[in-house]
Design an enzyme around this catalytic site. Structure first.
Site, mmCIF file in Angstrom:
data_model
loop_
_atom_site.group_PDB
_atom_site.id
_atom_site.type_symbol
_atom_site.label_atom_id
_atom_site.label_comp_id
_atom_site.label_asym_id
_atom_site.label_seq_id
_atom_site.Cartn_x
_atom_site.Cartn_y
_atom_site.Cartn_z
ATOM 1 C CB SER A 244 -3.557 0.167 -4.697
ATOM 2 O OG SER A 244 -4.298 1.355 -4.922
ATOM 3 C CD GLU B 113 -2.739 -1.034 2.576
ATOM 4 O OE1 GLU B 113 -3.854 -1.570 2.558
ATOM 5 O OE2 GLU B 113 -2.290 -0.445 3.589
ATOM 6 C CB CYS B 114 0.615 4.382 0.126
ATOM 7 S SG CYS B 114 0.835 6.155 -0.189
ATOM 8 N N GLY B 115 3.323 3.817 0.344
ATOM 9 C CA GLY B 115 4.760 3.731 0.526
ATOM 10 C C GLY B 115 5.293 2.329 0.381
#
Length: 446
Positions: free
Chosen positions: A424, A333-335
């Site tokens: 994502s 997720e993200c980072g």
């Protein structure tokens, strides 16, 4: 006995909601009271501070991500455990959909409004009264004047308040009571060596501020002593699921957790455990080896700040490669997703090689790239969550789904799938669909 519960809100961001909430919590804890704190809406950084203030994990109360039944269960359990429950709002009291006001109205929570009184005198009462009267289904129980210049200023701002809207406290302006910030908000509590001293200073300021108002006890919010505290309750929000309802039973799910990978909802960890998984936390920054696991979750955080440290432990990237080569699920997720790319360019323009397990590169920028609640259709079912990031990414991968903002905002995060990897920018809220989460992590179930 009903546990006193307050939603702490303001007319806008930047008024001091987090510091006031933390100050009340730490002050009550110092008196021996048991305090539980919640945060309205998606947020990771404020809850870290609030959790340190009250001594317990801070959960989200979000009507979109979790739904009413989930939020009610969390709130009811906290009330059984505590002498005081505080819920910090998000943005302004009426901002967003659902708003902090919607949450307060849904659960009958009295509201304590925090107002930055600097630069105001009698207008303070007009603003406070307007907030209190704006919705008939909401009860504003009192007001806190933040950043007053003196005791005389505190008396001045209280002059026009109606009898049913008391000035609970007035905190004098002190620059030393602020916390450092970076591009995503407050600096993480775990990065501040003096966080407890800061929280105690906030509590001192709150107690001094109560002397300039009527005090929280005037609202019946605190018992004089903890002698009437309720019996201790179990930490779980609900009873463990029956064996046939625990599809991840026997599986080990590893979770990266440190200053680089820190954007973790406590409810997500609870969800994995309730599904039957054994959750194994490890720190890539500390050089911890990836635990022997059936599935892996790389949550968001600050890889742009810790890229050299990650590179200093090359076994981490190699263990990720081996994990995916074995066909084991990995949710990034993200980072956590940025760590898997070929390169990540930080805010200073320095490009850092990453794990090269997902084609593409990302670049940090000075302005916000995306923000908003999100709903996305996983192949296993729909999940909800949110997006908040300052980086942009380029990848040749074609998304398997694209999220949507329930309020019609422009942010619509792609969901990528490559073998056992799912990635994502979206921060997922696992309790929004535990069945889908279990189905993703379950392929290698024994």
């Amino acid at each position: 006995m009903t546990c006193p519960t307050f939603l702490i809100s303001a007319p806008a961001s930047g008024q001091g909601k987090t510091s006031i909430t933390a100050a009340i919590a730490r002050s009550a804890v110092r008196r021996g009271l048991r305090v539980r704190v919640f945060k309205t809406g998606p947020d990771y950084l404020d809850p870290m501070v609030l959790g340190r203030a009250c001594g317990h994990p801070v959960y989200q109360l979000d009507l979109f991500m979790g739904g009413e039944a989930h939020c009610r269960a969390l709130l009811d359990e906290a009330r059984r455990q505590a002498d005081l429950v505080l819920v910090e709002g998000v943005m302004g009291l009426f901002d967003g959909a659902p708003s902090s006001a919607d949450l307060a109205a849904r659960f009958g929570l009295p509201v304590l409004v925090v107002l930055d009184a600097s630069g105001m005198a009698q207008t303070f009462a007009a603003v406070a009264t307007g907030l209190a009267r704006f919705r008939s289904d909401l009860r504003v129980a009192g007001v806190v004047a933040n950043r007053v210049g003196s005791a005389a200023h505190a008396r001045m701002v209280a002059e026009g308040l109606p009898p049913d809207l008391p000035l609970v406290a007035a905190l004098q302006r002190q620059e030393a009571l602020s916390l450092p910030e970076r591009h995503l908000g407050l600096v993480q509590a775990l990065e501040l060596a003096d966080i407890d001293a800061r929280l105690d200073a906030w509590a001192d300021a709150w107690e001094a501020g109560e002397a300039l108002g009527q005090g929280l006890e005037s609202l019946g919010a605190l018992h004089a002593t903890p002698s009437q505290a309720r019996p201790a309750a179990a930490n779980a929000v609900s009873a463990p699921a029956a064996p046939e309802e625990r599809p991840l039973r026997g599986l080990r799910i590893a979770v990266a957790q440190d200053a680089c990978f820190s954007f973790i909802y406590p409810a997500n960890l609870d969800c994995l455990r309730d599904l039957g998984a054994e959750v194994l936390s490890f720190s890539p920054l500390a050089g911890d080896p990836l635990p022997d696991c059936d599935g892996l979750w790389l949550p968001g955080g600050y890889p742009e700040l810790h890229a050299p440290a990650l590179k200093a432990h090359p076994s981490f990237f190699e263990s990720l490669r081996q994990h995916l080569a074995a066909g084991r699920p990995l949710l990034a997720e993200c980072g956590g997703m940025l760590v898997l790319l070929d390169h990540l360019t930080d805010a200073d323009g320095v490009a850092h090689p990453m794990a090269a397990l997902m084609p593409g590169s990302a670049r940090m920028q000075s302005r916000l790239a995306a923000l908003g609640l999100q709903s996305v259709d996983w192949p296993e079912g729909a999940l909800r969550g949110h997006s908040f990031h300052y980086s942009t990414m380029e990848t040749p991968l074609v998304p398997v789904a694209v999220a949507a903002n329930p309020n019609g905002g422009r942010t619509a995060e792609p969901l990528y799938q490559q073998g056992a990897l799912r990635a994502s920018y979206l921060h997922h809220y696992f309790p929004s669909n535990p069945t889908a989460v279990a189905a993703f992590f379950r392929p290698l179930a024994p």
